[in-house]
Design an enzyme around this catalytic site. Structure first.
Site, PDB file in Angstrom:
ATOM      1  N   HIS A   1      -1.609   7.839   6.665  1.00 26.43           N
ATOM      2  CA  HIS A   1      -1.936   6.573   6.001  1.00 26.43           C
ATOM      3  C   HIS A   1      -3.084   5.860   6.713  1.00 26.43           C
ATOM      4  O   HIS A   1      -3.797   5.080   6.069  1.00 26.43           O
ATOM      5  CB  HIS A   1      -0.704   5.661   5.993  1.00 26.43           C
ATOM      6  CG  HIS A   1      -0.992   4.280   5.499  1.00 26.43           C
ATOM      7  ND1 HIS A   1      -1.199   3.998   4.167  1.00 26.43           N
ATOM      8  CD2 HIS A   1      -1.130   3.092   6.160  1.00 26.43           C
ATOM      9  CE1 HIS A   1      -1.432   2.704   4.011  1.00 26.43           C
ATOM     10  NE2 HIS A   1      -1.404   2.130   5.212  1.00 26.43           N
TER      11      HIS A   1
ATOM     12  N   HIS B   1      -9.850   2.425   1.471  1.00 25.01           N
ATOM     13  CA  HIS B   1      -8.430   2.156   1.211  1.00 25.01           C
ATOM     14  C   HIS B   1      -8.263   1.688  -0.231  1.00 25.01           C
ATOM     15  O   HIS B   1      -8.595   0.550  -0.573  1.00 25.01           O
ATOM     16  CB  HIS B   1      -7.926   1.087   2.183  1.00 25.01           C
ATOM     17  CG  HIS B   1      -6.436   0.920   2.180  1.00 25.01           C
ATOM     18  ND1 HIS B   1      -5.610   1.519   1.257  1.00 25.01           N
ATOM     19  CD2 HIS B   1      -5.606   0.209   3.007  1.00 25.01           C
ATOM     20  CE1 HIS B   1      -4.362   1.194   1.500  1.00 25.01           C
ATOM     21  NE2 HIS B   1      -4.336   0.403   2.562  1.00 25.01           N
TER      22      HIS B   1
ATOM     23  N   CYS C   1       0.808  -1.219   0.000  1.00 24.73           N
ATOM     24  CA  CYS C   1       0.000   0.000   0.000  1.00 24.73           C
ATOM     25  C   CYS C   1       0.843   1.270   0.000  1.00 24.73           C
ATOM     26  O   CYS C   1       0.310   2.372   0.049  1.00 24.73           O
ATOM     27  CB  CYS C   1      -0.958  -0.021   1.184  1.00 24.73           C
ATOM     28  SG  CYS C   1      -2.085  -1.435   1.096  1.00 24.73           S
TER      29      CYS C   1
END
Length: 411
Positions: free
Chosen positions: A300, A336, A162
């Site tokens: 994040h 996400h 990610c």
């Protein structure tokens, strides 16, 4: 060493709540989530972020069917970025343009689809599509962009979990600094909502977010958070040398001034705040900036219990408990987007350089005391006196961390 200055001159994107940068910004400022419940074969229902965009705007339906969902997203975002940059590719030697994309994973969706298809024929592999190999090689989405645009320079995909979106920007900057290319298309892609295996894996880890209202399922920093919401999406930037951008009269959206990547070297899944702090510190060191120079941190934080806490520890370690730096989170609104997460989140914050607005972290009803950071923007946008520097965090599984710092352009 004095490096040439590299700037962002165009952004093309599709997100679960918008199909262009202007609409995306408006939705973020208003805190408008369009996360919805979807149903996946073998899995059932789950909240997810699904994109809606003009899939045949830049190539025909037949070409989309031959390619992949990731490639379709990539072609759309790349063309949108070029249009946003008001760029004529004829201004560049196409053999000197690089295409760099970040992906968390690729090929899972295609493989699951093919296994499902041949299940209707007693798993006879004679019914397996001959398109499977070119669809599932990791460079596929970047390659589809080069074919669509006639770009003959290098293209490849960075697999960095990610952190991949940020990693693609870093790779593009490095290649430009090395003199390998004159211009880059760099960003990230996620087609993850097409894979029941990804949902099943997160559920098995007790890390899949859920709520009665799917728009409330992604809630970083909230005491009652219970996991991530999986989203698809894409975002691609046009990166140019400052000198070339000025020469053609381009609008400069921001200048990439610092970056860093490092590894936790500890665990397959659990993040480590100490290494995240070191990543931020190294990015600032390379940018010749101090913590007090950072106006906005895009976190994040994914909505997992320990992940959010570790990042908050890292931010406290670097910025202290009395920082004047504002902090927000974009995943609370769009979920996400995996490999596209970092670049989408940066794109949503870049307009702060001009409008001095900071979009909120939504869905915080009971702030976790361990995530109580100073100047965390909660549930409602705020206007500030200035935003000149944005620090963008993206961290990923198997302990990979990335930070990119973008500064408002000044002469």
């Amino acid at each position: 060493m004095q490096y040439p200055r590299i700037v962002i001159t165009g952004v093309g994107l599709t997100a679960p709540n918008a199909s262009n940068a202007k609409e995306f910004r408006e939705k973020l400022l208003s805190g408008t989530s369009e996360i919805k419940e979807i149903e996946l074969r073998y899995f059932g229902k789950a909240p997810a972020g699904v994109c809606s965009f003009a899939e045949t705007k830049y190539r025909k339906k037949k070409e989309n069917k031959k390619g992949t969902r990731a490639g379709c997203i990539g072609v759309y975002c790349a063309n949108e970025a070029i249009a946003d940059a008001d760029l004529d590719l004829a201004d560049y030697d196409r053999s000197r343009i690089g295409v760099y994309l970040g992906l968390t994973e690729h090929g899972t969706v295609e493989t699951e689809n093919e296994v499902y298809n041949i299940s209707h024929y007693d798993y006879d592999v004679n019914y397996w599509t001959h398109h499977h190999n070119p669809r599932t090689v990791l460079n596929n989405p970047a390659g589809e962009i080069t074919m669509n645009l006639g770009i003959t320079g290098p293209h490849y995909v960075i697999g960095a979990a990610c952190a991949a979106g940020n990693a693609s920007l870093i790779q593009a900057v490095q290649m430009m600094r090395l003199g390998e290319i004159d211009m880059a298309l760099a960003g990230g892609i996620s087609e993850s909502v097409g894979s029941f295996g990804i949902f099943a894996s997160f559920k098995a880890q007790n890390a899949l977010g859920h709520a009665d209202d799917p728009r409330m399922a992604t809630r970083p920093f909230d005491r009652d958070r219970n996991g991530i919401v999986i989203s698809e999406g894409g975002c691609i930037y046009v990166l140019e040398f400052l000198e070339n951008a000025i020469k053609r009269g381009a609008t400069i959206l921001g200048e990439i001034v610092g970056y860093a990547m490092n590894s936790d070297a500890r665990d397959f899944v659990l993040p480590y705040g100490k290494r995240q702090a070191q990543c931020m510190q190294l990015a600032m060191q390379r940018a010749n900036l101090a913590p007090g120079d950072i106006d906005l941190i895009n976190t994040h934080a994914t909505g997992t219990r320990q992940g959010d806490i570790e990042e908050c520890k890292a931010i406290r370690e670097v910025f202290g408990d009395t920082s004047a730096t504002y902090i927000n989170n974009t995943k609370s609104i769009i979920g996400h987007a995996m490999g596209a997460a970092g670049v989408l989140e940066l794109a949503g914050n870049l307009p702060s350089f001009n409008d001095y607005m900071i979009h909120p972290t939504i869905n915080i009803e009971n702030l976790d005391p361990e995530c109580n950071l100073p100047n965390l923007v909660i549930n409602k946008s705020i206007r500030v006196n200035k935003v000149e520097t944005i620090l963008n965090n993206s961290f990923g599984m198997v302990g990979i961390n990335s930070t990119v710092i973008v500064k408002k352009y000044t002469d």
